[in-house]
Design an enzyme around this catalytic site. Sequence first.
Site, PDB file in Angstrom:
ATOM      1  N   TYR A 176      45.306 -59.349 -24.293  1.00 54.91           N
ATOM      2  CA  TYR A 176      45.539 -57.958 -23.890  1.00 54.91           C
ATOM      3  C   TYR A 176      44.250 -57.303 -23.398  1.00 54.91           C
ATOM      4  O   TYR A 176      44.265 -56.507 -22.450  1.00 54.91           O
ATOM      5  CB  TYR A 176      46.107 -57.160 -25.063  1.00 54.91           C
ATOM      6  CG  TYR A 176      47.543 -57.461 -25.376  1.00 54.91           C
ATOM      7  CD1 TYR A 176      48.582 -56.901 -24.626  1.00 54.91           C
ATOM      8  CD2 TYR A 176      47.890 -58.308 -26.431  1.00 54.91           C
ATOM      9  CE1 TYR A 176      49.916 -57.177 -24.913  1.00 54.91           C
ATOM     10  CE2 TYR A 176      49.211 -58.588 -26.724  1.00 54.91           C
ATOM     11  CZ  TYR A 176      50.216 -58.021 -25.965  1.00 54.91           C
ATOM     12  OH  TYR A 176      51.532 -58.299 -26.247  1.00 54.91           O
ATOM     13  N   ARG A 190      60.021 -40.733 -34.261  1.00 57.98           N
ATOM     14  CA  ARG A 190      59.225 -41.028 -33.065  1.00 57.98           C
ATOM     15  C   ARG A 190      59.216 -39.819 -32.128  1.00 57.98           C
ATOM     16  O   ARG A 190      58.173 -39.460 -31.556  1.00 57.98           O
ATOM     17  CB  ARG A 190      59.814 -42.256 -32.376  1.00 57.98           C
ATOM     18  CG  ARG A 190      59.384 -42.525 -30.955  1.00 57.98           C
ATOM     19  CD  ARG A 190      57.936 -42.952 -30.840  1.00 57.98           C
ATOM     20  NE  ARG A 190      57.625 -43.325 -29.475  1.00 57.98           N
ATOM     21  CZ  ARG A 190      57.446 -42.464 -28.480  1.00 57.98           C
ATOM     22  NH1 ARG A 190      57.553 -41.167 -28.699  1.00 57.98           N
ATOM     23  NH2 ARG A 190      57.146 -42.901 -27.262  1.00 57.98           N
ATOM     24  N   ASP A 240      50.467 -51.332 -35.042  1.00 55.18           N
ATOM     25  CA  ASP A 240      50.524 -52.133 -33.818  1.00 55.18           C
ATOM     26  C   ASP A 240      49.348 -53.102 -33.812  1.00 55.18           C
ATOM     27  O   ASP A 240      48.281 -52.784 -34.343  1.00 55.18           O
ATOM     28  CB  ASP A 240      50.466 -51.236 -32.577  1.00 55.18           C
ATOM     29  CG  ASP A 240      50.822 -52.001 -31.316  1.00 55.18           C
ATOM     30  OD1 ASP A 240      49.901 -52.530 -30.663  1.00 55.18           O
ATOM     31  OD2 ASP A 240      52.014 -52.105 -30.996  1.00 55.18           O
ATOM     32  N   ARG A 276      62.880 -49.185 -33.163  1.00 54.50           N
ATOM     33  CA  ARG A 276      63.750 -48.403 -32.281  1.00 54.50           C
ATOM     34  C   ARG A 276      65.231 -48.629 -32.478  1.00 54.50           C
ATOM     35  O   ARG A 276      66.041 -47.833 -32.000  1.00 54.50           O
ATOM     36  CB  ARG A 276      63.388 -48.712 -30.816  1.00 54.50           C
ATOM     37  CG  ARG A 276      62.031 -48.177 -30.408  1.00 54.50           C
ATOM     38  CD  ARG A 276      61.682 -48.601 -28.992  1.00 54.50           C
ATOM     39  NE  ARG A 276      61.370 -50.023 -28.917  1.00 54.50           N
ATOM     40  CZ  ARG A 276      61.137 -50.667 -27.780  1.00 54.50           C
ATOM     41  NH1 ARG A 276      61.206 -50.028 -26.633  1.00 54.50           N
ATOM     42  NH2 ARG A 276      60.851 -51.962 -27.790  1.00 54.50           N
ATOM     43  N   ARG A 280      59.622 -56.414 -36.843  1.00 52.78           N
ATOM     44  CA  ARG A 280      59.970 -55.121 -36.240  1.00 52.78           C
ATOM     45  C   ARG A 280      61.123 -54.456 -36.975  1.00 52.78           C
ATOM     46  O   ARG A 280      61.935 -53.748 -36.372  1.00 52.78           O
ATOM     47  CB  ARG A 280      60.298 -55.267 -34.754  1.00 52.78           C
ATOM     48  CG  ARG A 280      59.125 -55.718 -33.899  1.00 52.78           C
ATOM     49  CD  ARG A 280      59.377 -55.449 -32.427  1.00 52.78           C
ATOM     50  NE  ARG A 280      58.348 -56.078 -31.609  1.00 52.78           N
ATOM     51  CZ  ARG A 280      58.587 -56.857 -30.559  1.00 52.78           C
ATOM     52  NH1 ARG A 280      59.822 -57.115 -30.194  1.00 52.78           N
ATOM     53  NH2 ARG A 280      57.600 -57.394 -29.878  1.00 52.78           N
TER      54      ARG A 280
END
Length: 356
Positions: free
Chosen positions: A154, A40, A77, A31, A27
């Site tokens: 998921y 973003r 992702d 963020r 990552r």
Amino acid sequence: MPTLINDTFIRALLKQPVTRTPVWMMRQAGRYLPEYRKVREQAGSFMNLCTNPELACEVTLQPLDRFDFDAAILFSDILTIPDAMGLGLTFTEGEGPKFSKPIVHAADIHNLISPDPETELRYVMDAVRLIRKNLHGRVPLIGFSGSPWTLATYMVEGGSSKSFAKVKGLLYEQPKLMHELLDKLSVTVAAYLNAQIAAGAQAVMLFDTWGGVLSTEDYAEFSLYYARQVRSLLNTTVDNQQIPTILFSKGGGLWLESMADSGYDALGLDWQTDIHSARQRVGHKVALQGNMDPVALYANPEVIAQKVKTILQQYGNGSGHVFNLGHGILPDMNPEHVKAMVDAVHEHSPIYHQQG
């Protein structure tokens, strides 16, 4: 394509001699960087950012402009595959991923169609091509996918889960149906990774984020078996260059020996696995990637440097180590603390690579 200027990461994965331990971070585009948050916001949503090759390229390169990382990783992702299979992926702030059409019935599995990587997932391949072009050979580009088991969790749960009751319920009650789903996902994941390699990825990583929620027996049958299947289908030679492969099962420290026999060049370690004993357990079969606790980056730079030195010392002399966190960086991390980690790896690792 330009010649690779810094191939330390590739050489370490292949256990070839290096002058220092390479470092990158799961990552690393994300963020914790203010420049990422700006892009973003410009994109309007996480999925808009993922599906825009120009913006995905921009945020992939951002950490390389700030830190001396030895590899770039494609900004994308793991859930792009189930989204392309028609499950309807959305991301809600604070809640994580959700599928509007999760797998509920056997027919949902029977009717799944594998997406064409250059059609339904072309935005990913276009991003890979654009990133490779804009890297100008600075460092290698890592492509990736979720593992069949992790994607299945998921798809059946409809999103994140704490108990994994639905997917484990399917596994125990209808194992044949679960194997059908995992078979389809294995072929799809391999095609997806092969397309990334063809588009320019110079290493690929399989993220088995939820492998560690399984029992030992179930991990072997429902996770590792399909990670092997993916590996067996990969095209790992391009222009006479080997494309290294990495398998990361979070919580997989119990099963390193069997993971080391799965055909991958390297294993990712979470922070709960001792890297010294891990190296002894896998011998010369694979390289190791990891494994600093992401939370340790909240410490001051002096403590971070000491943590880095400890991990380097625990791994010991010789190649075959890629420094990384034991999981992804947390979103509120101070970027200066990332710099402290990267700089410490480069400062303190050369002593472990002296020849003779």
